[in-house]
Scaffold this motif. Sequence first.
Motif, PDB file in Angstrom:
ATOM      1  N   UNK A  71       4.638  -9.866  -0.486  1.00  0.00           N
ATOM      2  CA  UNK A  71       4.843  -8.427  -0.687  1.00  0.00           C
ATOM      3  C   UNK A  71       3.510  -7.696  -0.673  1.00  0.00           C
ATOM      4  N   UNK A  72       2.572  -8.256  -1.435  1.00  0.00           N
ATOM      5  CA  UNK A  72       1.261  -7.623  -1.513  1.00  0.00           C
ATOM      6  C   UNK A  72       0.599  -7.577  -0.147  1.00  0.00           C
ATOM      7  N   UNK A  73       0.706  -8.652   0.592  1.00  0.00           N
ATOM      8  CA  UNK A  73       0.068  -8.706   1.902  1.00  0.00           C
ATOM      9  C   UNK A  73       0.708  -7.733   2.887  1.00  0.00           C
ATOM     10  N   UNK A  91       8.079   0.508 -10.119  1.00  0.00           N
ATOM     11  CA  UNK A  91       7.903  -0.676  -9.277  1.00  0.00           C
ATOM     12  C   UNK A  91       9.149  -1.554  -9.309  1.00  0.00           C
ATOM     13  N   UNK A 147       8.016   4.411   0.776  1.00  0.00           N
ATOM     14  CA  UNK A 147       7.307   5.647   0.425  1.00  0.00           C
ATOM     15  C   UNK A 147       8.277   6.657  -0.172  1.00  0.00           C
ATOM     16  N   UNK A 154      -3.213   1.446  -7.224  1.00  0.00           N
ATOM     17  CA  UNK A 154      -2.825   0.967  -5.907  1.00  0.00           C
ATOM     18  C   UNK A 154      -3.689  -0.198  -5.430  1.00  0.00           C
ATOM     19  N   UNK A 157       5.856 -12.472  -4.298  1.00  0.00           N
ATOM     20  CA  UNK A 157       4.893 -11.424  -4.670  1.00  0.00           C
ATOM     21  C   UNK A 157       3.692 -11.393  -3.728  1.00  0.00           C
ATOM     22  N   UNK A 158       3.197 -12.581  -3.359  1.00  0.00           N
ATOM     23  CA  UNK A 158       2.036 -12.636  -2.481  1.00  0.00           C
ATOM     24  C   UNK A 158       2.354 -12.000  -1.134  1.00  0.00           C
ATOM     25  N   UNK A 189      -0.346  -9.292  -7.647  1.00  0.00           N
ATOM     26  CA  UNK A 189       0.800 -10.000  -7.056  1.00  0.00           C
ATOM     27  C   UNK A 189       0.352 -11.203  -6.235  1.00  0.00           C
ATOM     28  N   UNK A 190      -0.800 -11.055  -5.631  1.00  0.00           N
ATOM     29  CA  UNK A 190      -1.290 -12.105  -4.756  1.00  0.00           C
ATOM     30  C   UNK A 190      -1.868 -13.280  -5.551  1.00  0.00           C
ATOM     31  N   UNK A 191      -2.376 -12.937  -6.758  1.00  0.00           N
ATOM     32  CA  UNK A 191      -3.121 -13.938  -7.509  1.00  0.00           C
ATOM     33  C   UNK A 191      -2.370 -15.254  -7.764  1.00  0.00           C
ATOM     34  N   UNK A 192      -1.100 -15.221  -8.266  1.00  0.00           N
ATOM     35  CA  UNK A 192      -0.485 -16.519  -8.589  1.00  0.00           C
ATOM     36  C   UNK A 192      -0.462 -17.466  -7.395  1.00  0.00           C
ATOM     37  N   UNK A 193      -0.044 -16.979  -6.247  1.00  0.00           N
ATOM     38  CA  UNK A 193       0.033 -17.845  -5.077  1.00  0.00           C
ATOM     39  C   UNK A 193      -1.356 -18.318  -4.669  1.00  0.00           C
ATOM     40  N   UNK A 221       9.178   5.867  -3.613  1.00  0.00           N
ATOM     41  CA  UNK A 221       8.091   6.172  -4.541  1.00  0.00           C
ATOM     42  C   UNK A 221       8.018   7.672  -4.814  1.00  0.00           C
ATOM     43  N   UNK A 239       0.267  -3.821   1.168  1.00  0.00           N
ATOM     44  CA  UNK A 239      -1.055  -3.334   0.789  1.00  0.00           C
ATOM     45  C   UNK A 239      -2.074  -4.085   1.617  1.00  0.00           C
ATOM     46  N   UNK A 240      -1.946  -3.952   2.914  1.00  0.00           N
ATOM     47  CA  UNK A 240      -2.767  -4.742   3.815  1.00  0.00           C
ATOM     48  C   UNK A 240      -4.240  -4.423   3.621  1.00  0.00           C
ATOM     49  N   UNK A 247      -2.530  -3.572  -8.102  1.00  0.00           N
ATOM     50  CA  UNK A 247      -1.208  -4.181  -7.937  1.00  0.00           C
ATOM     51  C   UNK A 247      -1.183  -5.313  -6.912  1.00  0.00           C
ATOM     52  N   UNK A 248      -1.654  -5.059  -5.685  1.00  0.00           N
ATOM     53  CA  UNK A 248      -1.582  -6.154  -4.707  1.00  0.00           C
ATOM     54  C   UNK A 248      -2.344  -7.387  -5.163  1.00  0.00           C
ATOM     55  N   UNK A 249      -3.490  -7.157  -5.794  1.00  0.00           N
ATOM     56  CA  UNK A 249      -4.261  -8.320  -6.244  1.00  0.00           C
ATOM     57  C   UNK A 249      -3.499  -9.094  -7.296  1.00  0.00           C
TER      58      UNK A 249
END
Lengths: 279, 436, 287
Positions: free
Chosen positions: A98-100, A184, A175, C3, A95-96, C10-14, A178, A103-104, C6-8
């Motif tokens: 993916x987010x990075x 998701x 995209x 938007x 997940x981390x 997902x990033x939080x656990x790690x 979506x 959603x940079x 979501x990234x936050x």
Amino acid sequence: MTARRRSSYPLGLLALRTVAAWGVALLLFFPLGWLLLTAFKTELQAIAVPPLLFFTPTFENFHEVQERSDYLLYAKNSVITSVLSTVVGLMLAAPAAYAMAFFKGKYTKDILMWMLSTKMMPAVGAFVPIYVLAQKSHLLDTQLALIIVFALSNLPIMVWMLYSHFKDIPREILEAARMDGATLWQEVRLVLLPLGMGGLASTGLLCLVLSWNEAFWSLNLSAAKAGTLATLIASYSSPEGLFWAKLSAASLMAIAPIVVFGWFSQKQLVQGLTFGAVK
Amino acid sequence: MPTRLALAVALALTSLCGAASAQTELVIATVNNGHMIEMQKLSKNFEQANPDIKLNWVTLEEGVLRQRVTTDIATKGGQFDVMTIGMYEAPIWGKKGWLQELKTDAAYDVDDLLPAVRNGLTVGGKLFAAPFYGESSMLMYRKDLADKAGVQVPERPTWPQIKDLAAKMHDPKNGVYGICLRGKPGWGDNMAFLTTLVNTFGGQWFDMQWKPQLESKPWKDAITFYVDLLKNYGPPGSSANSFNEILALTNSGKCGMWVDATIAASFVSDPKQSKVADQMAFAQAPTMNTPKGANWLWSWNLAIPAGSKKVEAAQKFITWSTSKEYIQLVAKTNGWANVPTGTRKSTYAAPEFQKAARFAAAEKTAIDSANPTDSTLPKSPYVGVQFAAIPEFQAIGIAVGQQMSSALAGKTTVDAALKASQVAADREMKKAGYYK
Amino acid sequence: MNRRLLPRLLLTPAMVTLFLWMIVPLVMTLYFSFIHYNLMQPDQTGFAGLENFEYFVTDPSFGTAVLNTLLLLGSVILITVVFGVAIALLINEPFPGRGIVRVLLISPFFVMPTVNALMWKNMMMNPIYGVLAQVWMFFGAQPVDWLTDLPLFSVIVMVAWQWLPFATLIFMTALQSMNHEQLEASRMDGANYLQQLRYLYVPHLGRSVAVVVMIELIFLLSIFAEIYTTTGGGPGDASTNVTFLIFKQALLNFDAGVASAGALFAVLLANIAAVFLIRMVGKNLDK
């Protein structure tokens, strides 16, 4: 295409390349091959001068190792801790990453670098704190302690590897999904997983290898129950008396599963070992 | 309703605990030496006789064992119920109250233990660890090579005599080196041997004010002699050799002489692992200016950490494994030549043992002559022959050991190495508050 | 879904676990480094000020240890990159038995560091029974006493042996993704192999080199097992690195206070390395 390229190639050069490649490969493999041979020698044969290349192999050493230490217990611990720590690590890292990747933000790069820098503190520096923590929470000599430690110490590498894989997935595909109104979960299941599978697999494989070979924590946080194969070695290195053959046998038993596993999965591992270095 | 649930849970818990306590599980930490591994195999007998006790083994090499056991006892980790500890740890830990006093019954016959060993494990009249096997150091040499050189090795040779003989035996072209001695750094490795050498040259670790004496004349003379001896008549790679490495060399006939643990005697005279088993002969450790402290005293012992919840079972196991009956059991299973030695008078009194072990007499003399409380020519404030039983000694011994191996490898001069050693020892002692 | 959220999420656990994993030991280490805390002397307690740091930094082996750490790092990276590229180029084209060669080449990477060290120490580098000594004797030369005379070099050999396959693998993968039409075109234009190497292969490998340097940096700063098992940091302090120096304080002297001070220094060293090297390399990675 291969044929075309080979035809444009002088035969002499091919022969040279073949000899050189085999030479280098055998040279690099030699120490392992020697370990393999020594494991089947008697102790006196193991230190013979000049060294013996031909001898009647004995299985005595393996027998001795099995009799002295419960190989299957160590092997079981190794499998459980390395597999579960890899799973836990992937669950945290994916997940981390993916987010990075998708959603940079402004700090993405810094977070990544910070994560990597945590990996650089030598394990022994954190030894006393971690030991005391494990003892206070009654986790000493449990598989759980090793799983947690392995997963966390591999986490930075995993995040980075996955991040570079995910980054290579064209954003347009996501995209488009979506736009089509994918949730998701659908996005992850139908688009991301198939495309990121290679990355997940090779990241998992690398971490499996790293956890399997971890020796410091597994030795210091385990006693009679949770020890992995890396701790098995500690009961065969430098005892009183001759020990090379027995040590070789124990070493072989400890590394064989992961080496053979590595051989079979090497294609998968190689594909993913790019860390985004290949475009 | 909640009370009933709580009751059920409590019941389930007690029944679980009940099932668990039916069999006491002991975790035993041991060193991976031959005698200990044999004990692990023979412990099936113990488990059969005591079906309510189950033994779990943690077998480690010496260095790792020491780290694990020390961190465990110091942090009260409670991972081990029985620990294998050395003669260095026993008195220090006993004094700190980290160990359970051992109570033995009449059948154990505690007076049968060799007095030197027993004294080393006793603090304030309380026995804190039971010796499993003990050792001193002695000279082992090749009778055939000595004969060829025309030299009769006396019962208690001197170091100059040894040097002469080493020169005569040294024949590297044919793969024979005059003398093999420890060089690998470590307080239990090269420093164990070197301390006995310094002792017999008339030196000591600390004077009565606890000042390190590493730059004194005896140290300089002893280390110069040692470096010189090994450089001229030793095997290559001496600075990486310790007990094991030299044992391998000796067993394959490469060492003319070797001064080391008496326990080696049973290995080098065993035809199954030594090519030169028939040729090996034994004498007392060589001396120089004084016989005091020329040979060391060491034993591996079993102890119970204080606060253990399984004292009774642990006590039972320790009593079994260090008893006369255990020695009889090994003798019956593997022969008298393989029994753990250096612990009991009765072992040496057994005629079968005297017959089976050529080295028995020399070993007993060596152990009896070692006195940890009086092992140096000038008076010393510490206990121990080849170590000083203070917590700081490990660190000092390691630092000095590194310097000595460096001098042996020719990386530094003896004087520079001793100077650096003195600085290191001084730092440790100051930090620990022995003096300002 | 939001938007930004979501990234936050997902990033939080790690982030949180990693943060805890780092911060809890770090805070404890920080605390230990300012108190008297020797496992062997529980009666000595209290605030120590900067004593632990002073003690660690004034250790006579300290300078050597820092130098050795950097030497080890630099040499291994250099060896693995140079030989890794060479081997990758060598096996880039098809030849008989390429699959087996690849399997043989990759094997050392899967070996446990402890086993690696024990194997080299006992079977390869032993000056009397070791294979290398036998080879030297066969050619009539005096066997080299590796661990005594060239301790740091011996450790470098062992570590490089372990990491060479890793570098080779990455370079190999990178080479396979090269543009073949470009190569063909250059050949048509009459470029020889050296020119191809200079203008096509090497620039293409730039990013992979960055990756290898970075990964090895992470693992090599804390090399420990190889040193502990073979030379024990000696002779003298000839093969002691910072990690081993900390180990000596923590597990041989049992001085958690000084060891903690040392650990903090190692973190500092790592971060200096991170700031300079990773930034440099990281830029290369970002393209």
